[in-house]
Scaffold this motif. Structure first.
Motif, PDB file in Angstrom:
ATOM      1  N   ASN A   1       0.849  -1.195   0.000  1.00 22.29           N
ATOM      2  CA  ASN A   1       0.000   0.000   0.000  1.00 22.29           C
ATOM      3  C   ASN A   1       0.881   1.239   0.000  1.00 22.29           C
ATOM      4  OD1 ASN A   1       0.548   1.028   2.644  1.00 22.29           O
ATOM      5  ND2 ASN A   1      -0.854  -0.467   3.533  1.00 22.29           N
ATOM      6  N   PRO A   2       0.344   2.376  -0.421  1.00 23.73           N
ATOM      7  CA  PRO A   2       1.153   3.592  -0.569  1.00 23.73           C
ATOM      8  C   PRO A   2       1.866   4.033   0.721  1.00 23.73           C
ATOM      9  CG  PRO A   2      -0.949   3.866  -1.673  1.00 23.73           C
ATOM     10  CD  PRO A   2      -1.013   2.568  -0.925  1.00 23.73           C
ATOM     11  N   LEU A   3       1.232   3.858   1.855  1.00 20.74           N
ATOM     12  CA  LEU A   3       1.858   4.258   3.117  1.00 20.74           C
ATOM     13  C   LEU A   3       3.088   3.397   3.416  1.00 20.74           C
ATOM     14  CD1 LEU A   3       1.700   6.182   5.482  1.00 20.74           C
ATOM     15  CD2 LEU A   3       0.263   4.509   6.666  1.00 20.74           C
ATOM     16  N   GLN A   4       2.959   2.084   3.226  1.00 22.32           N
ATOM     17  CA  GLN A   4       4.106   1.197   3.426  1.00 22.32           C
ATOM     18  C   GLN A   4       5.224   1.535   2.446  1.00 22.32           C
ATOM     19  OE1 GLN A   4       2.181  -2.607   2.914  1.00 22.32           O
ATOM     20  NE2 GLN A   4       2.480  -3.132   5.078  1.00 22.32           N
TER      21      GLN A   4
ATOM     22  N   LEU B   1       5.934   4.435   1.055  1.00 21.50           N
ATOM     23  CA  LEU B   1       6.607   5.662   1.477  1.00 21.50           C
ATOM     24  C   LEU B   1       7.513   5.411   2.679  1.00 21.50           C
ATOM     25  CD1 LEU B   1       3.775   8.296   1.001  1.00 21.50           C
ATOM     26  CD2 LEU B   1       5.808   7.953  -0.398  1.00 21.50           C
ATOM     27  N   GLN B   2       7.092   4.548   3.585  1.00 15.99           N
ATOM     28  CA  GLN B   2       7.938   4.208   4.735  1.00 15.99           C
ATOM     29  C   GLN B   2       9.196   3.480   4.267  1.00 15.99           C
ATOM     30  OE1 GLN B   2       5.085   2.025   7.078  1.00 15.99           O
ATOM     31  NE2 GLN B   2       4.653   3.777   8.403  1.00 15.99           N
ATOM     32  N   GLN B   3       9.050   2.592   3.309  1.00 15.43           N
ATOM     33  CA  GLN B   3      10.206   1.866   2.766  1.00 15.43           C
ATOM     34  C   GLN B   3      11.163   2.822   2.048  1.00 15.43           C
ATOM     35  OE1 GLN B   3       8.513  -1.191   0.323  1.00 15.43           O
ATOM     36  NE2 GLN B   3       7.835  -2.427   2.060  1.00 15.43           N
ATOM     37  N   VAL B   4      10.597   3.757   1.305  1.00 15.36           N
ATOM     38  CA  VAL B   4      11.428   4.747   0.613  1.00 15.36           C
ATOM     39  C   VAL B   4      12.205   5.578   1.632  1.00 15.36           C
ATOM     40  CG1 VAL B   4      11.362   6.860  -0.786  1.00 15.36           C
ATOM     41  CG2 VAL B   4      10.011   4.867  -1.462  1.00 15.36           C
ATOM     42  N   ARG B   5      11.534   6.006   2.683  1.00 10.41           N
ATOM     43  CA  ARG B   5      12.190   6.798   3.729  1.00 10.41           C
ATOM     44  C   ARG B   5      13.305   6.005   4.395  1.00 10.41           C
ATOM     45  NH1 ARG B   5       8.869  10.344   8.120  1.00 10.41           N
ATOM     46  NH2 ARG B   5      10.623  11.645   8.701  1.00 10.41           N
ATOM     47  N   THR B   6      13.075   4.731   4.660  1.00 12.24           N
ATOM     48  CA  THR B   6      14.096   3.873   5.268  1.00 12.24           C
ATOM     49  C   THR B   6      15.302   3.730   4.351  1.00 12.24           C
ATOM     50  OG1 THR B   6      12.382   2.624   6.432  1.00 12.24           O
ATOM     51  CG2 THR B   6      14.536   1.584   6.226  1.00 12.24           C
ATOM     52  N   GLU B   7      15.059   3.536   3.072  1.00 12.10           N
ATOM     53  CA  GLU B   7      16.165   3.361   2.127  1.00 12.10           C
ATOM     54  C   GLU B   7      16.953   4.657   1.939  1.00 12.10           C
ATOM     55  OE1 GLU B   7      17.399   0.553   0.758  1.00 12.10           O
ATOM     56  OE2 GLU B   7      15.953  -0.449   2.038  1.00 12.10           O
ATOM     57  N   THR B   8      16.275   5.801   1.863  1.00  8.63           N
ATOM     58  CA  THR B   8      17.002   7.060   1.689  1.00  8.63           C
ATOM     59  C   THR B   8      17.827   7.406   2.923  1.00  8.63           C
ATOM     60  OG1 THR B   8      15.048   8.327   2.367  1.00  8.63           O
ATOM     61  CG2 THR B   8      15.414   8.070  -0.001  1.00  8.63           C
ATOM     62  N   ALA B   9      17.424   6.904   4.085  1.00 11.00           N
ATOM     63  CA  ALA B   9      18.220   7.128   5.296  1.00 11.00           C
ATOM     64  C   ALA B   9      19.538   6.365   5.230  1.00 11.00           C
ATOM     65  CB  ALA B   9      17.426   6.708   6.530  1.00 11.00           C
TER      66      ALA B   9
END
Length: 66
Positions: free
Chosen positions: A6-9, A11-19
């Motif tokens: 889902n879109p929320l998950q 975005l959370q994965q994207v945020r984790t990877e960019t960190a």
């Protein structure tokens, strides 16, 4: 078949990877950008000189002056 995220998950994965990304500093970015412009200029001058030499050589070869 892959399961859909889902879109929320997502975005959370994207945020984790960019960190995890090692981002360059402002100084490193400026130096790299400057070097790219310098190398592009050097390459342009090099190809201009080679082009002029080839133009002159072909002109002499074909007998149409130089």
């Amino acid at each position: 078949m892959a399961t859909k995220t889902n879109p929320l998950q997502f975005l959370q994965q994207v945020r984790t990877e960019t960190a995890k990304v090692s981002w360059p500093s402002r100084r490193e970015t400026a130096i790299t950008t400057t070097m790219v412009f310098i190398m592009a200029f050097v390459a342009a001058v090099f190809f201009l000189v080679v082009d002029q030499l080839l133009h002159y050589g072909v002109g002499l070869l074909l007998g149409i002056g130089g």
